[in-house]
Design an enzyme around this catalytic site. Structure first.
Site, PDB file in Angstrom:
ATOM      1  N   PRO A   1      42.762  44.748  45.919  1.00 33.84           N
ATOM      2  CG  PRO A   1      43.358  44.812  43.685  1.00 33.84           C
ATOM      3  CD  PRO A   1      43.523  45.543  44.965  1.00 33.84           C
ATOM      4  CG  HIS A   2      42.307  38.712  49.352  1.00 31.30           C
ATOM      5  ND1 HIS A   2      43.530  38.488  49.953  1.00 31.30           N
ATOM      6  CD2 HIS A   2      41.583  37.587  49.540  1.00 31.30           C
ATOM      7  CE1 HIS A   2      43.529  37.275  50.493  1.00 31.30           C
ATOM      8  NE2 HIS A   2      42.358  36.705  50.251  1.00 31.30           N
TER       9      HIS A   2
END
Length: 76
Positions: free
Chosen positions: A2-3
């Site tokens: 996840p970013h």
């Protein structure tokens, strides 16, 4: 992996505030995605108020309104 990419109006943050923000966001992402802390990255990008419509609203919010899981309470 996840970013999280946060865009906001300019605001001064100390390094400690940035670290605390990233740590709290990371913990939420780890909990909800069942991922590792080392998998999460967080960016904080300031956008001038007079550029918000063209840089954020017109390109990232309005065209993707149907997939936003939290819609803004404003329109442009």
């Amino acid at each position: 992996m996840p970013h999280v990419d946060i865009k906001s109006f300019p605001r001064e943050f100390t390094d400690e505030q940035k670290t605390a923000l990233a740590e709290e966001i990371t913990q939420v992402i780890v909990r909800h995605f069942d991922s590792k802390e080392s998998s999460v990255s967080v960016a904080l990008n300031h956008v001038a108020p007079d550029e918000w419509k063209t840089q954020v609203w017109d390109t990232e919010i309005n065209p993707h309104m149907n997939v936003l899981i939290k819609k803004p309470g404003y329109s442009m």
